[in-house]
Design an enzyme around this catalytic site. Structure first.
Site, PDB file in Angstrom:
ATOM      1  N   ASP A   1       0.788  -1.124  -0.190  1.00 55.18           N
ATOM      2  CA  ASP A   1       0.147  -0.168  -0.061  1.00 55.18           C
ATOM      3  C   ASP A   1       0.921   1.330   0.078  1.00 55.18           C
ATOM      4  O   ASP A   1       2.150   1.287   0.096  1.00 55.18           O
ATOM      5  CB  ASP A   1      -0.915   0.142   1.360  1.00 55.18           C
ATOM      6  CG  ASP A   1      -1.953   1.134   1.408  1.00 55.18           C
ATOM      7  OD1 ASP A   1      -2.184   1.505   0.308  1.00 55.18           O
ATOM      8  OD2 ASP A   1      -2.530   1.375   2.346  1.00 55.18           O
TER       9      ASP A   1
ATOM     10  N   ASP B   1      -8.906   3.785  -2.230  1.00 54.25           N
ATOM     11  CA  ASP B   1      -9.776   4.199  -1.116  1.00 54.25           C
ATOM     12  C   ASP B   1     -11.115   4.669  -1.747  1.00 54.25           C
ATOM     13  O   ASP B   1     -11.318   6.034  -2.068  1.00 54.25           O
ATOM     14  CB  ASP B   1      -9.364   4.997  -0.437  1.00 54.25           C
ATOM     15  CG  ASP B   1      -8.146   4.524   0.598  1.00 54.25           C
ATOM     16  OD1 ASP B   1      -7.943   3.226   0.631  1.00 54.25           O
ATOM     17  OD2 ASP B   1      -7.224   5.450   1.050  1.00 54.25           O
TER      18      ASP B   1
ATOM     19  N   GLU C   1       2.706   4.891  -3.991  1.00 55.04           N
ATOM     20  CA  GLU C   1       2.664   5.868  -5.313  1.00 55.04           C
ATOM     21  C   GLU C   1       3.771   6.480  -5.543  1.00 55.04           C
ATOM     22  O   GLU C   1       4.151   6.997  -6.882  1.00 55.04           O
ATOM     23  CB  GLU C   1       1.512   6.921  -5.117  1.00 55.04           C
ATOM     24  CG  GLU C   1      -0.068   6.282  -5.266  1.00 55.04           C
ATOM     25  CD  GLU C   1      -0.432   5.332  -3.904  1.00 55.04           C
ATOM     26  OE1 GLU C   1       0.101   5.591  -2.898  1.00 55.04           O
ATOM     27  OE2 GLU C   1      -1.086   4.339  -4.453  1.00 55.04           O
TER      28      GLU C   1
HETATM   29  C1  GLC Z   1      -4.587   3.303   2.768  1.00 63.93           C
HETATM   30  C2  GLC Z   1      -5.115   2.242   2.146  1.00 63.93           C
HETATM   31  C3  GLC Z   1      -6.202   1.384   2.792  1.00 63.93           C
HETATM   32  C4  GLC Z   1      -5.894   1.160   4.071  1.00 63.93           C
HETATM   33  C5  GLC Z   1      -5.311   2.384   4.920  1.00 63.93           C
HETATM   34  C6  GLC Z   1      -4.461   2.140   6.260  1.00 63.93           C
HETATM   35  O1  GLC Z   1      -5.611   4.307   2.884  1.00 63.93           O
HETATM   36  O2  GLC Z   1      -5.754   2.612   0.813  1.00 63.93           O
HETATM   37  O3  GLC Z   1      -6.575   0.286   2.301  1.00 63.93           O
HETATM   38  O4  GLC Z   1      -6.714   0.644   5.136  1.00 63.93           O
HETATM   39  O5  GLC Z   1      -4.298   3.106   3.910  1.00 63.93           O
HETATM   40  O6  GLC Z   1      -3.324   1.177   6.079  1.00 63.93           O
END
Ligand code: GLC
Length: 763
Positions: free
Chosen positions: A403, A477, A406
């Site tokens: 995650d 998200d 980017e």
């Molecule tokens: C980001 C991710 C989400 C995750 C959050 C906390 O917003 O896109 O899926 O739950 O981070 O890690």
């Protein structure tokens, strides 16, 4: 820009052109794939691995002041100013460079823009400042598809987008130009022709699909090379296969990954996770995976566990494993700045983190506070990060969720001039930004492959073209709003056309509070999307299947069970997809490109060729206008047959998602299980929908790479005039089906099966 065409030189399948003010080349990759290039040859592709060139006969000749490169299928005209025009071998024009006047939008005066920005509006401030642009003429009948995970509708005609991986927490609405992934590939569908263009450039790039003008569309970039591939084909599926031939086919996933995944930001303690697992089993929601969000870590330090809440993670994972649960853990790229924390210390000592142009380690803020960012473009860093996965696999973690790659920070974009590495070359963030998540996923994939040995399960938020070789993806998200359920269909379909076959959205929506009705309608869609995960943010209303009482739970269960029944069908699609490069989830336009009714169809999709799903995506709706393409279809729920080529209204009360099966389909199914592999499956169960058709079914261990050495069974099922033939045409896996069970027209026939060819009349 290039000036007059002066001369050319043919070097096998590469033709070099000298212009008055520059040079360029055309490379014949295959008879139907042509590369157009000008620039710096030391910039290597981040999407294409290995030499894709196939031997193809090609010639160069002069025609009316242009040079024409001919292959068996195409004629490519090169003229002054490096204008490139593509024709087929019958001289029909496919795609021509635009030679008319540009109708650039006048930029509003900067004071006015500043005022708009002050109120918080997004403004088009960078219109027309690209390093170079490729402008192609439009005939008027173009529709555009692909471009990765963009917002909005299926057909991208009249919209403009950017390729710049962006973590944008505000709602992803139609005008948002860039989300987390950059896949600079699109398909142009015209009345009689179809082709694709892959712009292999990692810098920030721009795609205007006829928004600026009805006369042309263009793609452009801030930097890097003029480097695109023209992909011709007789059909849209040929074009998708051409693109995935270049950028890679997705490896078959482990079978359990096709099950249901339960997630939440976050399940914060061992007690909570164990209770969750128990509840899932008690409620008989089939489930294979539990996802651990950032709170399992010690102070958000990657490759650690918070020992105060997860005392012995290994024991927890092992106990969960006995109940059929696999645990997937999140990993972010940001490494906490903390002396004595081994990941930080190692990276610092070896120069693994990105730096400022002045040579200082660059820091920014993410969950752990101050962090540094690994320089994944450096091969030692890639290996180092791969090796870090061992920490997780040793504990029994079965998948990794990458995650914030980017890369993201709490202070917006990282500066473009930071120093990154690309192989052995020092370069900058501007060039590596769009591939940062891709390289992180690759490192994760390599690590899981090495230390777990099974087919790696990686999910990523950010990536570039070709990521399908290493990772699955989710769309980041989204919000628990109906608009995002609606958008999920075109978004996943376009991602699928862009090579990413294993994709999904957060079922129920991630940010803000879902409602019982939205959750139901989302699971009815989500159970058919390739990656099937319910995930939500921490301050939102709970959305586990039982959160809204018995009625919602019952409907939720029905659709998760339906998914589990169909897992072998999904698995077969992934199995054949590794060979064909075709996706599992498909917009109707992929299979029925000549049908005008499906070019803008945003609220239906196909799974393979057999299943057509028409989910309800509007609040309060209890019926739906369904369109079926020409041919005979069966209503999955009633088994009524319907002649397609028309739209009709289907009643869809809250527990019903309209589903149709194409006549001649054979769907392999499983008996109900709590998780993949719970039962020994000794029966090949086929759900048959009368008509004529052919189906390939695969059987193997569902987790290792040995299918690549031929360790699998392949069954060819042929259905014609009520006669069904089942034959094992590849016999490589030692476990066999002992029974063959056929369901058709409400009847069931079960017969012993010993791999011999069986012929049975369905009457
Ligand atoms: C980001 C991710 C989400 C995750 C959050 C906390 O917003 O896109 O899926 O739950 O981070 O890690």
């Amino acid at each position: 820009m290039f000036g007059n065409l002066l001369s050319y030189e043919k070097d096998g399948q590469v033709i070099h052109f000298q212009f008055a003010k520059g040079s360029g080349q055309i490379e014949v990759i295959t008879n139907t794939i042509i590369r157009v290039f000008s620039g710096d040859e030391t910039i290597h592709s981040q999407a294409i691995e290995g030499d894709k060139r196939q031997e193809a006969v090609c010639s160069v000749s002069h025609v009316n002041g242009s040079l024409v490169v001919r292959t068996k299928s195409l004629a490519v005209y090169i003229s002054d100013d490096f204008k490139v025009d593509f024709y087929d071998n019958q001289n029909h024009s496919l795609c021509l460079d635009y030679r008319g006047v540009r109708h650039q939008r006048t930029v509003v005066n900067t004071e006015e823009l500043a005022l708009m920005e002050k109120e918080g509006h997004a403004v088009n401030s960078n219109v027309g400042i690209h390093k170079f642009e490729v402008v192609k003429a439009m005939d008027g009948d173009e529709s555009f598809y692909g471009l990765g995970d963009k917002t909005g509708f299926l057909n991208k005609r009249h919209y403009a987008y950017e390729m710049w991986n962006t973590d944008n927490p505000s709602p992803h609405v139609d005008w948002v130009k860039a989300l987390y992934k950059s896949i600079p590939f699109f398909i142009t569908l015209k009345k009689n022709y179809v082709y694709g263009i892959f712009f292999d450039n990692t810098y920030k790039s721009y795609f205007d699909m006829g928004k600026e003008s009805e006369d042309y569309f263009y793609f452009a970039s801030d930097n890097g090379n003029l480097n695109y591939y023209f992909i011709a084909g007789d059909t849209m599926t040929d074009v998708v296969s051409g693109y995935t031939y270049l950028t890679g086919h997705m490896p078959v996933p482990q079978e359990w990954t096709l099950g249901y995944h339960q997630s939440r930001w976050s399940y914060k303690s061992e007690t909570e996770v164990r209770a969750l697992a128990q509840k899932i089993r008690d409620e008989h929601i089939p489930c294979d995976a539990i996802h651990m969000d950032i709170d399992y870590m010690d102070s958000f330090k990657v490759f650690t566990w918070d020992k105060s809440h997860f005392n012995k993670p290994q024991n927890m994972l092992s106990d969960l494993g006995k109940e059929g649960f696999k645990v997937v853990t999140i990993i972010d790229p940001g490494v906490k700045v903390e002396k004595g924390y081994s990941v930080y210390d190692e990276g610092l000592e070896n120069g693994y983190f990105i730096t400022t142009p002045e040579g200082n380690i660059y820091t920014n803020t993410v969950w752990p506070g101050e962090v540094v960012y690994p320089d994944f473009g450096k091969s030692e860093v890639l290996t180092w990060w791969s090796d870090k996965q061992k920490f997780l696999t040793d504990l029994g973690v079965r998948g990794v969720w990458d995650d914030m790659n980017e890369p993201s920070s709490f202070n917006g974009d990282l500066p473009q001039n930071l120093i990154f590495t690309d192989g052995n070359q020092k370069t900058d963030h501007a060039r590596m930004h769009n591939v940062y998540g891709q390289l992180m996923s690759k490192a994760t994939y390599e690590g899981l492959k090495k230390y777990d040995g099974r087919r790696p399960f990686v999910i990523t938020r950010a990536c570039f073209a070709g990521a399908q070789k290493y990772t699955t993806a989710w769309t980041g998200d989204n919000h628990s709003i109906w608009a995002h359920l609606q958008m999920a269909i075109p978004q996943l379909c376009n991602l699928s056309l862009s090579g990413m076959s294993f994709v999904g959205t957060d079922v129920g929506g991630f940010v803000c509070d879902t409602t019982p009705e939205l959750l139901i309608r989302w699971v009815q869609f989500g159970c058919f999307s390739p990656l099937f995960r319910n995930h939500s943010a921490m301050d939102c209303i709970r959305q586990e299947p039982w959160s809204f009482g018995e009625e919602v739970l019952g409907i939720y269960r029905k659709y998760v069970q339906l998914r589990y029944k169909l897992i072998p069908y999904y698995y077969d699609l992934f199995f054949s997809g590794e060979k064909t490069g075709l996706p599992v989830m498909r917009p109707l336009v992929l299979q029925y490109s000549q049908d005008e009714n499906v070019k803008n169809l945003n609220d239906e999709f196909l799974v393979g060729e057999s299943l057509l799903i028409a989910p309800i995506v509007e609040q309060g709706a209890v019926r739906k206008l369904v369109y079926l393409p020409k041919g005979t279809w069966y209503d999955y729920w009633t088994r009524d047959s319907i002649e397609g080529g028309c739209a009709f209204v289907r009643e869809a009360p809250i527990d019903t998602c309209p589903v149709y099966v194409k006549a001649g389909s054979i769907l392999p199914t499983w008996p109900m299980q709590d998780y993949v592999g719970q039962k020994k499956i000794d029966t090949l169960e086929l759900d048959v929908y009368l008509g004529n058709g052919i189906y390939h079914h695969f059987q193997d261990d569902g987790e290792s790479f040995s299918y690549r050495d031929g360790v699998y069974n392949e069954y060819l099922c042929t259905l014609a005039n009520r006669k069904l033939t089942v034959e094992c045409i590849h016999n490589g896996y030692f476990l066999y089906y002992e029974w063959l069970c056929i369901h058709f027209e409400g009847k069931t026939v079960t017969i012993p099966f010993n791999q011999e060819k069986i012929e049975i009349t369905l009457s």
